[in-house]
Design a protein around this motif. Structure first.
Motif, PDB file in Angstrom:
ATOM      1  N   ASP A 114      -4.191  -6.232   0.048  1.00 34.69           N
ATOM      2  CA  ASP A 114      -4.172  -5.073   0.934  1.00 34.69           C
ATOM      3  C   ASP A 114      -5.507  -4.341   0.972  1.00 34.69           C
ATOM      4  O   ASP A 114      -5.689  -3.399   1.740  1.00 34.69           O
ATOM      5  CB  ASP A 114      -3.054  -4.109   0.534  1.00 34.69           C
ATOM      6  CG  ASP A 114      -3.268  -3.484  -0.838  1.00 34.69           C
ATOM      7  OD1 ASP A 114      -4.217  -3.895  -1.533  1.00 34.69           O
ATOM      8  OD2 ASP A 114      -2.488  -2.584  -1.219  1.00 34.69           O
ATOM      9  N   ASN A 170       2.460   2.023  -3.436  1.00 35.54           N
ATOM     10  CA  ASN A 170       1.562   2.575  -4.447  1.00 35.54           C
ATOM     11  C   ASN A 170       1.324   4.070  -4.280  1.00 35.54           C
ATOM     12  O   ASN A 170       0.765   4.704  -5.178  1.00 35.54           O
ATOM     13  CB  ASN A 170       0.234   1.807  -4.429  1.00 35.54           C
ATOM     14  CG  ASN A 170       0.285   0.557  -5.275  1.00 35.54           C
ATOM     15  OD1 ASN A 170       0.020   0.585  -6.469  1.00 35.54           O
ATOM     16  ND2 ASN A 170       0.650  -0.557  -4.645  1.00 35.54           N
ATOM     17  N   HIS A 206      -2.268  -5.691  -4.728  1.00 37.09           N
ATOM     18  CA  HIS A 206      -2.807  -4.362  -4.431  1.00 37.09           C
ATOM     19  C   HIS A 206      -4.261  -4.325  -4.908  1.00 37.09           C
ATOM     20  O   HIS A 206      -4.599  -3.739  -5.936  1.00 37.09           O
ATOM     21  CB  HIS A 206      -1.982  -3.285  -5.122  1.00 37.09           C
ATOM     22  CG  HIS A 206      -2.427  -1.881  -4.779  1.00 37.09           C
ATOM     23  ND1 HIS A 206      -2.570  -1.451  -3.483  1.00 37.09           N
ATOM     24  CD2 HIS A 206      -2.774  -0.824  -5.567  1.00 37.09           C
ATOM     25  CE1 HIS A 206      -2.976  -0.200  -3.482  1.00 37.09           C
ATOM     26  NE2 HIS A 206      -3.117   0.203  -4.729  1.00 37.09           N
ATOM     27  N   SER A 225       0.836  -1.205   0.000  1.00 36.43           N
ATOM     28  CA  SER A 225       0.000   0.000   0.000  1.00 36.43           C
ATOM     29  C   SER A 225       0.869   1.252   0.000  1.00 36.43           C
ATOM     30  O   SER A 225       0.585   2.225  -0.711  1.00 36.43           O
ATOM     31  CB  SER A 225      -0.932  -0.004   1.211  1.00 36.43           C
ATOM     32  OG  SER A 225      -1.815  -1.095   1.180  1.00 36.43           O
TER      33      SER A 225
END
Length: 846
Positions: A345, A281, A307, A278
């Motif tokens: 996530d 990203n 993700h 997370s």
């Protein structure tokens, strides 16, 4: 100064210089031309005046005619002033000639002068032949007078210039307008080009934005501006390869901070990696992370972190790519069982534009030999991301971090598992070790008491095993012990507890077995032992028999230690009766054993009361410098003229409740001996956990050390593991008090039991002493060496110095130096001695 202003200023200066220069050139040209013209006209006027004067003089000459002639001259030449002078003024007697005229009259040559913008030309009048008719007194060529012509040259030039200026003004204004327009147009084009470049530069706020500056741009119209833009693009390309974005740097720092290897990270590493995905990203779009690790030859652990929620096709695609990466890797290829886990996530589905065709995997691998661990980690991103050098640096950092974290966690798991295994097992035979035997024996006593069923203890000792070691070597002896353990294990019942007590001694606990059943099993073990043999290097067969002592609980003892001593006594009686036999206790044996134990207890009590405890000193050497750095204090008791080692009476001292007094006496005696020397190294003392929890022992210990004057910071107390301490809070308080007063602490025989890790977790130690059996067998047993390396690595992480015991050969010492262990202790370094140590301590003599 702006480029626009510079161009405008330059153009204005150039225009002014041009106009000024042109005006100067025109002025000079006009002056030169008009001057020449004035000279020519003056000469012509003088000639014409002379001719006219001749004609007038031919008709006679009187003043009225002269004045009329002068008036006519003035009227005929308004731009010029003509005067006539004679040797005696004829036209105006009141005027006398000036110096210039006089010079012309005297020299007979023309004179010219330009003064205050007026050009004066004086031409002499000379007598000609025809003049002699009237002037009889003169000769031909004689100067009769002079003609002065004055021309206002400056006025004429000025009028001509102004006329030229007014006629050229429209052209000048038109040229200035055209030049101004050209300057405005050029500055506007340059301004737009510069504004475009400036806008590109101002748009850069991160390293990633440099890509826009380095990409091709529209034609700017000026070669110089395009060269500047090209140079900026080249600079941007180079900066992208060397610059680090502040956000990326902060991300890297945060990444390192989050993955410091702690117990939380080890326990919940998958949750940490999910959170990492997370966080990544927020910097780069990363769709998937994965790790594939294998320890030894076990199954692969594959963890995939998404993700979001991937589609079935995307999941299958990534799994296929991971499988291909594993199969094509030379270190991971080969059949193996795979455990695959997927983690997410979030519950949000992955974006629709994540196409399997555009998803690229970048992997990195790690392989180490000690411990044997290998694996790869990978990251799945869009293919365009791999073309960005900055993003590639971030991906490399992420992969390195992930590889280190997962690899370290896997290694720690292996270390922990190995440590747990070796904490309970004998490294040579893989049987239970002595510490576990005592714990299991205590458990079996409790179970026997609860269920009112007896159990039998067998104590086995190999006969003449020393001959195998001496004749065929320790390696052959180790192989024989392994073969013996394997054969005896096969002869025992399921549920029987088989352990190696030490050296060539073994113990067997037979649950729910009385004397008769115990004897049956013992006889079977004896028969198996007779058939154990190994082939040596020279082709011979090595054999050894066993002597077995038997004891039954509760018939022969009421606690574990007495039961063991009873079986041990029976084993020695079997040897005394001829070896290779099972010795069952008789009623007379029971009485004799109890009597011997009672006599030993009385002897120990007497030695403590009379303080007949002798301290022995065994050196501990620094591995790096081969200098003696410390001494361990050991206890000896004189009994019937024989020196008894501590391992022969410590258990009895603990049983009769004088262990704390015995420890205090040894410490006092050793410090008393040290007082007479200049020794300045460490002193190691063994303390029983049972003594530590006694409140009065603390005060006694403090008083003894204070009275000796020996610095507390050079005293190290070794915590042994003969018994586990139930009240850890008391022991923790005592150890904390010791540390607060400057004393140092060591954990002894680390790895020999469960409580090693328990102590290490709850207490702070300065030194760690590795169980000697592991050190002694390092050269012949890879497991022992792995265990020693693992303990050393663990101690280094906890900032604890390591001492290796049982160092009895140069080869072992060299291996310790390679591993990085700080201290060594054993017979190679020095045997225990009652002699008082001196200072400086002698260096180790190789």
């Amino acid at each position: 100064m702006s480029i626009r202003f510079f161009i405008l200023l330059t153009s204005a200066i150039v225009g002014l210089v041009f106009v000024g220069g042109s005006w100067f050139a025109v002025t000079r040209g006009f002056e030169d031309t008009l001057t020449r013209h004035a000279r020519t006209q003056a000469a012509e006027n003088a000639r014409l005046t002379q001719a006219a004067l001749y004609e007038v003089m031919n008709t006679g000459w009187h003043p009225e005619q002269a004045r009329a002639f002068d008036t006519a001259l003035r009227a005929g030449n308004p731009d010029q002033s003509i005067r006539i002078y004679g040797a005696t003024e004829i036209s105006d007697p009141s005027r006398s000639p000036d110096a210039m005229v006089q010079a012309a009259l005297r020299s007979g040559s023309a004179q010219e002068q330009s003064t205050n913008g007026v050009l004066r030309t004086v031409v002499p009048l000379k007598a000609e032949a025809r003049c002699l008719n009237c002037h009889t007194q003169v000769q031909e060529g004689q100067v009769l007078g002079a003609i002065e012509v004055r021309a206002p040259l400056a006025q004429v030039v000025s009028e001509a210039l102004w006329a030229f200026f007014f006629s050229a003004m429209p052209s000048l204004l038109l040229g200035a307008g055209i030049a101004s327009g050209a300057v405005w147009w050029v500055s506007r084009r340059i301004g737009r080009s510069v504004d475009g470049v400036e806008a590109q530069v101002n748009a850069i706020s991160t390293v990633a934005d440099l890509k826009q500056l380095s990409s091709p741009r529209a034609h700017q119209g000026f070669e110089e501006i395009e060269r500047i833009q090209h140079a900026l693009g080249t600079l941007a390309t180079r900066l992208r390869s060397i610059a680090v974005d502040k956000d990326i740097l902060l991300f890297e720092i945060g990444l390192l901070e989050k993955f410091v290897i702690t117990s939380d990270v080890i326990r919940d590493w998958r949750e940490y990696v999910t959170q990492l995905l997370s966080d990544i990203n927020a910097m780069i779009e990363v769709h998937v992370l994965f790790s594939v690790f294998q320890i030894d030859d076990e199954a692969f652990d594959v963890d995939v972190f998404w993700h979001g929620q991937p589609s079935a096709s995307l999941r299958a695609k990534v799994e296929a790519q991971i499988s291909e990466a594993v199969q094509t890797h030379p270190r991971l290829s080969g059949p193996a069982e795979v455990t695959l886990r997927h983690h997410h996530d979030s519950t949000q589905p992955l974006a629709d534009d994540v196409d399997t065709a555009d998803l690229a995997l970048k992997v990195k691998s790690l392989f180490v030999e000690q411990p044997k661990i290998g694996g790869i980690v990978g990251i799945g991103v869009h293919t365009e991301t791999l073309t960005d050098q900055t993003h590639m640096l971030v991906l490399e950092s992420i992969l390195s971090t992930l590889l280190n974290v997962v690899g370290s966690i896997k290694a720690i798991h292996k270390y922990t598992r190995d440590l747990e295994y070796y904490a309970t097992r004998d490294p040579l035979t893989s049987l239970y070790n002595q510490r576990v035997f005592w714990e299991l024996l205590g458990y079996e006593i409790g179970r026997s008491q609860r269920h009112s069923v007896p159990f039998t203890l067998l104590l086995l000792d190999l006969d003449n095993f020393k001959l195998i070691n001496d004749h065929y070597g320790h390696a052959s002896g180790d192989r024989f012990l392994q073969q013996f353990a394997s054969s005896v294990s096969a002869a025992l019942r399921p549920g029987d507890i088989f352990a190696r007590y030490g050296g060539d001694e073994f113990v067997v606990v037979l649950p729910e077995a009385d004397m008769e059943q115990g004897y049956t099993v013992a006889q079977r073990v004896l028969d198996v032992a007779r058939g154990v043999s190994i082939e040596t290097k020279n082709g011979e067969r090595a054999h050894a028999s066993a002597s077995i002592g038997v004891a039954v609980f509760p018939d022969h003892a009421a606690d574990a230690k007495d039961l063991f001593l009873f079986a041990d006594t029976m084993m020695y009686r079997a040897k005394a009766e001829g070896k290779e036999r099972v010795r069952l206790p008789t009623n007379a044996d029971v009485m004799a054993v109890f009597r011997d134990l009672s006599e030993m207890g009385v002897a120990v009590l007497a030695a403590v009361e009379e303080k007949r405890i002798t301290p022995y000193f065994q050196p501990i050497m620094g591995v790096g410098n081969h200098k003696i750095a410390a001494l361990e204090v050991l206890s000896r008791i004189e009994l019937n003229g024989e020196s008894i080692r501590a391992d022969q009476f410590i258990e009895i001292a603990e049983k009769v409740g004088v262990i704390h007094r015995l420890d205090a006496i040894v410490i006092e005696a050793a410090l008393t001996k040290i007082q007479g020397t200049d020794y300045d190294g460490y002193l190691f003392f063994n303390l029983s956990p049972r003594a530590l929890v006694l409140s009065e022992f603390t005060a006694t210990l403090r008083a003894v050390v204070a009275a000796s004057g020996f610095p507390p910071e050079r005293i190290v107390f070794e915590i042994t593991e003969r018994d586990t301490v139930k009240n850890l809070a008391l022991m923790q308080r005592f150890l904390s008090e010791l540390r607060s007063e400057g004393f140092k602490l060591a954990i002894d025989d680390f790895g020999s039991g469960f409580s090693s890790f328990h102590y290490l977790r709850n207490f702070t130690f300065d030194f760690l002493k590795i169980e000697g059996d592991f050190v002694a067998n390092m050269l012949n047993n890879d497991r022992d060496q792995v265990f020693v390396r693992s303990i050393t690595a663990l101690a280094r992480e906890l900032d604890i110095e390591v001492i290796a015991e049982f160092v009895e050969s140069e080869e072992i010492l060299a291996l310790l130096e390679e591993i990085g262990i700080e201290y060594a202790q054993g017979y190679l370094i020095g045997r225990p001695s009652a002699e008082t140590p001196g200072n400086p301590l002698p260096a180790y003599a190789a």
